[in-house]
Scaffold this motif. Structure first.
Motif, PDB file in Angstrom:
ATOM      1  N   TYR A  80       0.808  -1.220   0.000  1.00 53.47           N
ATOM      2  CA  TYR A  80       0.000   0.000   0.000  1.00 53.47           C
ATOM      3  C   TYR A  80       0.847   1.279   0.000  1.00 53.47           C
ATOM      4  O   TYR A  80       0.583   2.196  -0.770  1.00 53.47           O
ATOM      5  CB  TYR A  80      -0.944  -0.005   1.219  1.00 53.47           C
ATOM      6  CG  TYR A  80      -1.997  -1.086   1.144  1.00 53.47           C
ATOM      7  CD1 TYR A  80      -3.189  -0.877   0.447  1.00 53.47           C
ATOM      8  CD2 TYR A  80      -1.788  -2.319   1.746  1.00 53.47           C
ATOM      9  CE1 TYR A  80      -4.151  -1.871   0.373  1.00 53.47           C
ATOM     10  CE2 TYR A  80      -2.744  -3.314   1.675  1.00 53.47           C
ATOM     11  CZ  TYR A  80      -3.934  -3.095   0.974  1.00 53.47           C
ATOM     12  OH  TYR A  80      -4.861  -4.092   0.886  1.00 53.47           O
ATOM     13  N   HIS A 106       1.243   7.011  -5.850  1.00 50.83           N
ATOM     14  CA  HIS A 106       0.021   6.194  -6.000  1.00 50.83           C
ATOM     15  C   HIS A 106      -0.202   5.351  -4.733  1.00 50.83           C
ATOM     16  O   HIS A 106       0.004   4.125  -4.754  1.00 50.83           O
ATOM     17  CB  HIS A 106       0.118   5.276  -7.218  1.00 50.83           C
ATOM     18  CG  HIS A 106       0.454   5.985  -8.493  1.00 50.83           C
ATOM     19  ND1 HIS A 106       1.760   6.282  -8.867  1.00 50.83           N
ATOM     20  CD2 HIS A 106      -0.350   6.473  -9.472  1.00 50.83           C
ATOM     21  CE1 HIS A 106       1.743   6.897 -10.035  1.00 50.83           C
ATOM     22  NE2 HIS A 106       0.468   7.036 -10.432  1.00 50.83           N
ATOM     23  N   ASP A 118      -1.954   3.321  -1.560  1.00 55.27           N
ATOM     24  CA  ASP A 118      -3.119   2.467  -1.273  1.00 55.27           C
ATOM     25  C   ASP A 118      -3.662   1.718  -2.486  1.00 55.27           C
ATOM     26  O   ASP A 118      -4.850   1.390  -2.542  1.00 55.27           O
ATOM     27  CB  ASP A 118      -4.248   3.297  -0.639  1.00 55.27           C
ATOM     28  CG  ASP A 118      -3.834   3.934   0.665  1.00 55.27           C
ATOM     29  OD1 ASP A 118      -3.083   3.289   1.430  1.00 55.27           O
ATOM     30  OD2 ASP A 118      -4.226   5.096   0.915  1.00 55.27           O
ATOM     31  N   LYS A 119      -2.843   1.401  -3.454  1.00 58.20           N
ATOM     32  CA  LYS A 119      -3.290   0.626  -4.609  1.00 58.20           C
ATOM     33  C   LYS A 119      -3.402  -0.861  -4.274  1.00 58.20           C
ATOM     34  O   LYS A 119      -4.182  -1.586  -4.879  1.00 58.20           O
ATOM     35  CB  LYS A 119      -2.323   0.823  -5.779  1.00 58.20           C
ATOM     36  CG  LYS A 119      -2.349   2.236  -6.350  1.00 58.20           C
ATOM     37  CD  LYS A 119      -3.721   2.584  -6.907  1.00 58.20           C
ATOM     38  CE  LYS A 119      -3.741   3.965  -7.512  1.00 58.20           C
ATOM     39  NZ  LYS A 119      -5.084   4.325  -8.040  1.00 58.20           N
ATOM     40  N   LEU A 179      -1.191  -3.321  -4.778  1.00 57.79           N
ATOM     41  CA  LEU A 179      -0.638  -4.251  -5.763  1.00 57.79           C
ATOM     42  C   LEU A 179      -0.008  -5.443  -5.048  1.00 57.79           C
ATOM     43  O   LEU A 179       0.584  -5.300  -3.979  1.00 57.79           O
ATOM     44  CB  LEU A 179       0.402  -3.545  -6.633  1.00 57.79           C
ATOM     45  CG  LEU A 179      -0.116  -2.342  -7.457  1.00 57.79           C
ATOM     46  CD1 LEU A 179       1.013  -1.753  -8.278  1.00 57.79           C
ATOM     47  CD2 LEU A 179      -1.280  -2.753  -8.344  1.00 57.79           C
TER      48      LEU A 179
END
Length: 211
Positions: A111, A184, A186-187, A189
């Motif tokens: 995140y 970017h 809190d994506k 991945l």
């Protein structure tokens, strides 16, 4: 002798009057008594003219059965005809899919990044791969709270889209990764990783099938 015939005439008139009265009374009584046969009073109540509740010409009709109340139909066609929107049927799990798999020991959703403590750390969540969603593709279900895992400055890192413009893994530096995470956050991945003896991540590779 002069008074005898007159007295006899008066007596005869009185007798006739008596007989006449007796005859009239007798006729009256006889008429009254003969008004009904057998001396029964003529004031017999007339039969009631109210209609009988029982039907004429056959047995009583069976009562009509109540109409059953309508219940909501379960078919989709009935729902649509009633103007109600149909609910989409849930996607069936893929063959061999386990809805609640064990937590993956070497996969994390990344995140954010933090340099606190004098070394670089990734803010992550552990989890497992769930069944494909309505749109297809794998889905990583995270569990528990966010945690920190330090990462070595010389860790071997590979990435794919959206970190780099490629669907094939490309090597990147820790600096490139942290810059992307700052831009970017809190994506979430998904990466697989390995920890060295120092307790820091030494290898980190972004999953190519992340959705």
């Amino acid at each position: 002798m002069s008074r005898g015939p007159k007295a006899a005439a008066l007596a005869a008139l009185a007798l006739c009057a008596t007989l006449a009265l007796t005859g009239c009374n007798g006729d009256t009584d006889a008429g009254a008594a003969g008004s009904t046969p057998g001396g029964t009073p003529s004031a017999t109540p007339a039969p009631s003219s109210a209609p009988s509740s029982a039907p004429v010409g056959g047995p009583p009709a069976a009562p009509a059965k109540p109409t059953p109340k309508s219940t909501p139909a379960a078919s989709a066609s009935t729902t649509a005809s009633a103007g109600m929107p149909e609910k989409a049927a849930p996607s069936a799990p893929a063959p061999g899919c386990t809805a609640k798999a064990a937590i993956s020991p070497n996969e994390i959703a990344v995140y954010r990044y933090t340099p606190e403590g004098g070394f670089s750390s990734l803010i992550v969540k552990h989890g497992h791969w769930g069944c494909p969603g309505p749109g297809g593709g794998a889905h990583f279900d995270t569990v528990g709270e966010e945690t920190f895992i330090p990462i070595a400055e010389d860790a071997k890192i590979t990435a794919v889209t959206p970190i780099v413009a490629s669907t094939v893994s490309k090597p990147i530096t820790l600096h490139e990764l942290t810059e992307w995470l700052i831009a970017h956050p809190d994506k979430g991945l998904v990466f697989h990783y390995d920890v060295g003896k120092s307790g820091a991540i030494e290898t980190l590779g972004q999953e190519e099938y992340t959705v």
